[in-house]
Design an enzyme around this catalytic site. Structure first.
Site, PDB file in Angstrom:
ATOM      1  N   LYS A  57     -29.455   8.041  -1.290  1.00  0.00           N
ATOM      2  CA  LYS A  57     -30.619   7.449  -1.961  1.00  0.00           C
ATOM      3  C   LYS A  57     -30.184   6.276  -2.850  1.00  0.00           C
ATOM      4  O   LYS A  57     -30.883   5.259  -2.945  1.00  0.00           O
ATOM      5  CB  LYS A  57     -31.352   8.517  -2.767  1.00  0.00           C
ATOM      6  N   VAL A  63     -36.651   8.437  -0.750  1.00  0.00           N
ATOM      7  CA  VAL A  63     -36.094   8.442  -2.116  1.00  0.00           C
ATOM      8  C   VAL A  63     -37.123   9.069  -3.045  1.00  0.00           C
ATOM      9  O   VAL A  63     -38.243   8.581  -3.168  1.00  0.00           O
ATOM     10  CB  VAL A  63     -35.750   7.013  -2.596  1.00  0.00           C
ATOM     11  N   GLY A  96     -37.775  25.213   0.013  1.00  0.00           N
ATOM     12  CA  GLY A  96     -37.871  24.045   0.914  1.00  0.00           C
ATOM     13  C   GLY A  96     -37.407  22.748   0.273  1.00  0.00           C
ATOM     14  O   GLY A  96     -37.752  21.662   0.737  1.00  0.00           O
ATOM     15  N   GLU A 151     -31.648  20.266   1.801  1.00  0.00           N
ATOM     16  CA  GLU A 151     -31.423  19.707   3.135  1.00  0.00           C
ATOM     17  C   GLU A 151     -31.057  20.839   4.082  1.00  0.00           C
ATOM     18  O   GLU A 151     -30.583  21.893   3.639  1.00  0.00           O
ATOM     19  CB  GLU A 151     -30.258  18.708   3.090  1.00  0.00           C
TER      20      GLU A 151
HETATM   21  P1  NDP Z   1     -35.713  20.863   9.509  1.00  0.00           P
HETATM   22  O1  NDP Z   1     -34.353  21.206   9.939  1.00  0.00           O
HETATM   23  O2  NDP Z   1     -36.557  21.908   8.849  1.00  0.00           O
HETATM   24  O3  NDP Z   1     -36.553  20.325  10.764  1.00  0.00           O
HETATM   25  C1  NDP Z   1     -36.018  19.470  11.739  1.00  0.00           C
HETATM   26  C2  NDP Z   1     -36.984  19.391  12.925  1.00  0.00           C
HETATM   27  O4  NDP Z   1     -36.471  18.426  13.829  1.00  0.00           O
HETATM   28  C3  NDP Z   1     -37.145  20.692  13.697  1.00  0.00           C
HETATM   29  O5  NDP Z   1     -38.476  20.838  14.112  1.00  0.00           O
HETATM   30  C4  NDP Z   1     -36.224  20.520  14.914  1.00  0.00           C
HETATM   31  O6  NDP Z   1     -36.704  21.156  16.095  1.00  0.00           O
HETATM   32  C5  NDP Z   1     -36.326  19.029  15.135  1.00  0.00           C
HETATM   33  N1  NDP Z   1     -35.098  18.474  15.725  1.00  0.00           N
HETATM   34  C6  NDP Z   1     -33.889  18.357  15.129  1.00  0.00           C
HETATM   35  N2  NDP Z   1     -33.024  17.755  15.969  1.00  0.00           N
HETATM   36  C7  NDP Z   1     -33.719  17.486  17.095  1.00  0.00           C
HETATM   37  C8  NDP Z   1     -33.383  16.851  18.328  1.00  0.00           C
HETATM   38  N3  NDP Z   1     -32.156  16.376  18.574  1.00  0.00           N
HETATM   39  N4  NDP Z   1     -34.343  16.728  19.270  1.00  0.00           N
HETATM   40  C9  NDP Z   1     -35.577  17.199  19.047  1.00  0.00           C
HETATM   41  N5  NDP Z   1     -35.967  17.800  17.886  1.00  0.00           N
HETATM   42  C10 NDP Z   1     -35.035  17.949  16.941  1.00  0.00           C
HETATM   43  O7  NDP Z   1     -35.563  19.573   8.567  1.00  0.00           O
HETATM   44  P2  NDP Z   1     -36.510  19.191   7.336  1.00  0.00           P
HETATM   45  O8  NDP Z   1     -37.920  19.206   7.784  1.00  0.00           O
HETATM   46  O9  NDP Z   1     -36.121  19.979   6.158  1.00  0.00           O
HETATM   47  O10 NDP Z   1     -36.052  17.682   7.025  1.00  0.00           O
HETATM   48  C11 NDP Z   1     -36.519  16.609   7.795  1.00  0.00           C
HETATM   49  C12 NDP Z   1     -36.164  15.299   7.132  1.00  0.00           C
HETATM   50  O11 NDP Z   1     -36.900  15.164   5.913  1.00  0.00           O
HETATM   51  C13 NDP Z   1     -34.687  15.146   6.763  1.00  0.00           C
HETATM   52  O12 NDP Z   1     -34.289  13.823   7.076  1.00  0.00           O
HETATM   53  C14 NDP Z   1     -34.681  15.341   5.252  1.00  0.00           C
HETATM   54  O13 NDP Z   1     -33.612  14.674   4.624  1.00  0.00           O
HETATM   55  C15 NDP Z   1     -36.004  14.704   4.902  1.00  0.00           C
HETATM   56  N6  NDP Z   1     -36.567  15.006   3.586  1.00  0.00           N
HETATM   57  C16 NDP Z   1     -36.637  16.302   3.147  1.00  0.00           C
HETATM   58  C17 NDP Z   1     -37.202  16.589   1.924  1.00  0.00           C
HETATM   59  C18 NDP Z   1     -37.289  17.993   1.393  1.00  0.00           C
HETATM   60  O14 NDP Z   1     -37.827  18.177   0.293  1.00  0.00           O
HETATM   61  N7  NDP Z   1     -36.790  18.970   2.078  1.00  0.00           N
HETATM   62  C19 NDP Z   1     -37.740  15.527   1.068  1.00  0.00           C
HETATM   63  C20 NDP Z   1     -37.598  14.182   1.614  1.00  0.00           C
HETATM   64  C21 NDP Z   1     -37.030  13.972   2.819  1.00  0.00           C
HETATM   65  P3  NDP Z   1     -36.882  22.759  16.222  1.00  0.00           P
HETATM   66  O15 NDP Z   1     -38.047  23.086  15.336  1.00  0.00           O
HETATM   67  O16 NDP Z   1     -37.157  22.987  17.656  1.00  0.00           O
HETATM   68  O17 NDP Z   1     -35.594  23.347  15.733  1.00  0.00           O
HETATM   69  N1  HSE Z   2     -32.887  17.837  -0.375  1.00  0.00           N
HETATM   70  C1  HSE Z   2     -33.518  16.762  -1.055  1.00  0.00           C
HETATM   71  C2  HSE Z   2     -33.532  17.052  -2.526  1.00  0.00           C
HETATM   72  C3  HSE Z   2     -34.909  16.576  -0.550  1.00  0.00           C
HETATM   73  O1  HSE Z   2     -33.299  18.202  -2.909  1.00  0.00           O
HETATM   74  O2  HSE Z   2     -33.785  16.135  -3.288  1.00  0.00           O
HETATM   75  C4  HSE Z   2     -35.595  15.353  -1.085  1.00  0.00           C
HETATM   76  O3  HSE Z   2     -35.017  14.202  -0.595  1.00  0.00           O
END
Ligand code: NDP
Ligand code: HSE
Length: 419
Positions: free
Chosen positions: A199, A127, A181, A184
């Site tokens: 959230k 959150v 970045g 989602e």
């Molecule tokens: P991405 O899609 O960029 O990354 C996901 C990662 O997980 C990749 O490395 C992928 O592997 C791996 N993956 C996905 N599914 C599987 C699986 N079934 N088995 C193994 N590996 C897997 O996502 P984000 O990093 O953008 O987001 C991650 C989390 O963070 C989400 O829950 C999001 O809501 C949360 N979040 C994001 C924020 C933001 O500002 N963007 C802020 C706060 C929370 P590979 O690299 O091989 O494809």
């Molecule tokens: N996609 C989310 C946002 C990331 O834009 O707020 C942070 O949770």
């Protein structure tokens, strides 16, 4: 009591995971040593700036490795992360996650599993990313009976709205938010209010002990907001924000997410770009506002590393510190009974009696009008009304009748006003 060296694994090495790994490899707080032992990904062939010996596609290698104390989950989506977190907690490993989808879906069940297994489960990053808000809500404000939590808790949609206000198109602003970045993996969740809903569900659980279902939280996104809406908002000394609002008054609990016109003097109006803010109200604190970076890999990794160090500290001192969840104080209030004030734009034919007919239909439905502005003449006149507080059902019935009038070409916008 454990020594102060901990072995850590990370599930996911995408946008957030790679920033977390970078921090883990370099974190030095002088007290706790963190050793990264495994990183779960789905595709081993991707080019990553990581020792290939760390990578695996087999979750069981992490689950069954007794040396691993703590696992960070940053996969995204509910499956398979939900089952992975549950299995890890049951296997005696602490878990830190940024995954609001999972905590909204089954947060209380996972907290219970963590407690039963005497391990930590923290999700500060889920959150408002970099803003430390969950810990203050759970701990520092434990003695306060909260009446409202409201906030801008999706950085992507706030970035888009701010950019549109500054003249950008919706599409360009969304692309920029993705490139930076903030979004989602599927940005539908950001722009349709679903991420903010998740959230809000987490905040409902932690602040009020209530677990509303996803269907219980009325949700409307920002995809219908236009530049013209911003132009009108500006004329009314307001701006437009996607707000999650959770009220817990004597007449019931209601959580909802929707775009609202916010007065320029209100603290939420000043929250721009990918910043977030969480506003908390209670009898003794009056109003607190937590604000800061609500999306992006660096702030999210900061919150995750903070949780990792808290969990390690607790493992060193053999404690887990979840307070029992709060007990709900009031029953649910259905969204149809919630009162809102509305900003309404109508495209009308400028002919005698139109305004009186429209005002009459609002009156018949118990909706009272605060102000009216008419611009233009002929077939393309524009009528902009702001109503006093009215129940959802009454407002919707008035709009339905008004849109059927032959003198009304279209109801161009209906946006609630933050009260
Ligand atoms: P991405 O899609 O960029 O990354 C996901 C990662 O997980 C990749 O490395 C992928 O592997 C791996 N993956 C996905 N599914 C599987 C699986 N079934 N088995 C193994 N590996 C897997 O996502 P984000 O990093 O953008 O987001 C991650 C989390 O963070 C989400 O829950 C999001 O809501 C949360 N979040 C994001 C924020 C933001 O500002 N963007 C802020 C706060 C929370 P590979 O690299 O091989 O494809
Ligand atoms: N996609 C989310 C946002 C990331 O834009 O707020 C942070 O949770």
């Amino acid at each position: 009591m454990k020594n102060n060296s901990f072995t850590v694994a990370v599930l996911g090495a995408g946008n957030i995971g790679s920033a977390v790994i970078e921090r883990l490899l370099n974190v030095d707080n002088g007290v706790i040593n963190l050793n990264l032992s495994k990183v779960l990904v789905s595709d081993l062939s991707k080019d990553r700036n990581l020792d290939s010996g760390l990578l695996t596609t087999d979750f069981n290698e992490i689950l069954n490795d007794e040396k691993i104390d703590l696992v960070i989950e940053v996969l995204g989506g509910v499956d398979p992360g939900k089952d992975y977190i549950k299995a890890l907690l049951e296997n005696g490993k602490s878990v830190i996650t940024a995954n609001k989808d999972i905590i909204a879906d089954c947060g209380s069940e996972l907290i219970e599993t963590a407690q039963e297994n005497n391990v930590c489960l923290y999700f500060e990053a889920a959150v408002a990313a970099g803003i430390p808000v969950l810990k203050p809500l759970i701990e520092s404000l434990r003695g306060e009976e909260l009446t409202r939590v409201a906030g801008i808790i999706n950085g992507t949609s706030n970035y888009i709205l701010t950019s549109m206000e500054e003249g950008s198109t919706y599409e360009d602003a969304l692309q920029q938010a993705q490139d930076l970045g903030y979004a989602e993996p599927d940005p539908t969740n950001d722009v349709e209010g679903i991420d903010a809903k998740f959230k809000a569900m987490i905040l409902s659980l932690l602040c009020f002990g209530v677990s509303p279902s996803a269907e219980d939280v009325f949700t409307e996104g920002i995809s219908n907001i236009t530049k013209e809406d911003f132009d009108w908002a500006k004329r009314l000394n307001k701006t437009i924000k996607l707000v999650a609002q959770i009220d817990n008054s004597n007449d019931g609990f209601n959580a909802r997410v929707y775009p609202v016109l916010v007065d320029n003097k209100h603290p939420l109006a000043a929250i721009r770009g990918a910043l977030n803010a969480v506003l908390v109200e209670g009898e003794n604190i009056n109003q607190l506002v937590f604000s800061g970076p609500g999306a992006g890999s660096a702030p999210t990794a900061s919150a995750i590393i903070g949780d990792v160090l808290s969990a390690c500290h607790q493992m060193v001192t053999s404690q887990t510190n979840w307070y029992p969840l709060r007990t709900p104080k009031s029953g649910n209030k259905e969204f149809k009974d919630v009162q809102s004030s509305w900003f309404i734009r109508l495209s009308v034919k400028d002919e005698p009696g139109v305004l009186a007919t429209i005002a009459g239909l609002f009156g018949e439905n118990n909706v009272s009008i605060e102000s009216v502005i008419q611009e233009g003449r002929g077939d393309n006149a524009e009528l902009v009304l702001v109503t006093h507080e009215a129940e959802e059902d009454n407002l919707n019935s008035s709009i339905e009748s008004i849109s059927n009038l032959s003198s009304v070409s279209s109801v161009t916008s209906t946006i609630r006003v933050y009260i």
